[in-house]
Design an enzyme around this catalytic site. Structure first.
Site, PDB file in Angstrom:
ATOM      1  N   SER A   1       1.094  -1.327  -0.226  1.00 36.43           N
ATOM      2  CA  SER A   1       0.030  -0.228  -0.296  1.00 36.43           C
ATOM      3  C   SER A   1       0.704   1.466   0.318  1.00 36.43           C
ATOM      4  O   SER A   1      -0.108   2.278  -0.339  1.00 36.43           O
ATOM      5  CB  SER A   1      -0.940   0.090   1.715  1.00 36.43           C
ATOM      6  OG  SER A   1      -0.532   0.172   2.338  1.00 36.43           O
TER       7      SER A   1
ATOM      8  N   HIS B   1       2.290   4.903   4.575  1.00 34.23           N
ATOM      9  CA  HIS B   1       1.127   5.626   3.751  1.00 34.23           C
ATOM     10  C   HIS B   1       1.970   7.174   3.466  1.00 34.23           C
ATOM     11  O   HIS B   1       1.879   7.089   1.990  1.00 34.23           O
ATOM     12  CB  HIS B   1      -0.179   5.542   3.651  1.00 34.23           C
ATOM     13  CG  HIS B   1      -0.768   4.104   4.140  1.00 34.23           C
ATOM     14  ND1 HIS B   1      -2.100   4.128   4.482  1.00 34.23           N
ATOM     15  CD2 HIS B   1      -0.160   3.049   3.917  1.00 34.23           C
ATOM     16  CE1 HIS B   1      -2.474   2.375   4.799  1.00 34.23           C
ATOM     17  NE2 HIS B   1      -1.335   2.366   3.743  1.00 34.23           N
TER      18      HIS B   1
END
Length: 298
Positions: A144, A195
């Site tokens: 991610s 992230h």
């Protein structure tokens, strides 16, 4: 290397369904290979999950730097894999066609490694700033972070417009920041710093210094500054052609279509774009592919 013992993996089945709806011939080679590698390492992990995640403690204190290579390619469970790979599928198709396969592979490699390094720097900085060693022990795993970097790049090449997030319109250039906060609020177990690291790497690329460094290291400048034209790539049938141009009356994925035909010597029937932008062509192509399967994708 041992097979990961699992029961019924609905996430894997849904991922396979998405791939077959689009069609493997319509997925550029590097995107398809990266997706396949992630699925393979989910089923046959190199090491147990706790030995593949990356943290300051394991990578820097213990000198286990190979985790930087392993952590982006391993996932916690089948749903973690499904959502990451589904997101990667759309970004990969779009970016690989725009940048070309060779540069896209290079981009993925650099982003995968650099996202991990930025993550370690941020966690080490938080450890010093907050005087809390728990930041150095937080272990991250999954693709991610890289996806957030690709999202920044993709939004850069498709500026303007809005994206609807939970029903609310958000300017595309701010979408990654809104998603960063929302994901952490809705799912506190995700790695906010991981992230954020991906977003920072993406910003380094689109603002110039990282891209310039990558070109210098590669030792060539091959026209990657001109992103307005669709790039060629080899599909699984071995025929090199453009994947974008088509008309609304002719599916770009038809075996007898202008750029994926059985007889490569036959002249193109519709060598124009019907006035659509590249992003509109891409979205319409996906809809056309799904319609052929009887499933309309909004």
């Amino acid at each position: 290397m041992r097979t990961r013992q699992r029961g019924f993996s609905l996430g894997l089945l849904l991922l396979a369904s998405q791939v077959f709806q689009i069609g493997t011939d319509n997925i550029p080679p590097a995107t398809l290979a990266t997706l396949g590698l992630n699925v393979y390492l989910f089923l046959f992990p190199v090491k147990p999950l706790l030995q593949t995640c990356v943290s300051v403690q394991h990578a820097y204190w213990d000198g286990d730097w190979h985790r930087l290579l392993l952590s982006p390619l391993h996932h916690v469970d089948d749903w973690h894999l499904y959502f990451n790979m589904l997101s990667f599928l759309w970004k990969g198709i779009n970016l690989e066609r725009r940048l070309g396969t060779a540069w896209f592979v290079y981009l993925l490699s650099v982003f995968s490694l650099l996202t991990g390094l930025v993550y370690l720097l941020l966690e080490a900085g938080l450890t010093e700033l907050m005087d809390d060693s728990s930041f150095s022990t937080q272990c991250a795993v999954g693709f991610s972070g890289v996806l957030f970097g690709l999202k920044v790049v993709n939004n850069h090449y498709n500026p303007g417009g809005v994206k609807y997030i939970m029903g609310f319109p958000v300017a595309r250039r701010y979408a990654c920041w809104v998603e960063l906060v929302l994901i952490h609020i809705l799912n506190p177990g995700t790695s906010f710093v991981g992230h954020l690291s991906g977003i920072l790497v993406g910003l380094l690329y689109i603002t110039g210094p990282l891209r310039a460094l990558m070109k210098t290291c590669a030792g060539f400048v091959s026209g990657h500054g001109n992103y307005g034209r669709p790039r060629t790539y080899y599909n699984s049938s071995g025929y090199s052609g453009y994947g974008m141009p088509y008309t609304p009356d002719t599916s770009p994925y038809d075996r007898q279509g202008p750029y994926n035909r059985v007889d490569p010597s036959a002249p193109p029937q519709h060598p124009y774009t019907a006035g659509l932008s590249e992003q509109e062509q891409f979205e319409a192509a996906i809809r056309a592919s799904l319609q052929e399967q009887g499933h309309m994708e909004d």
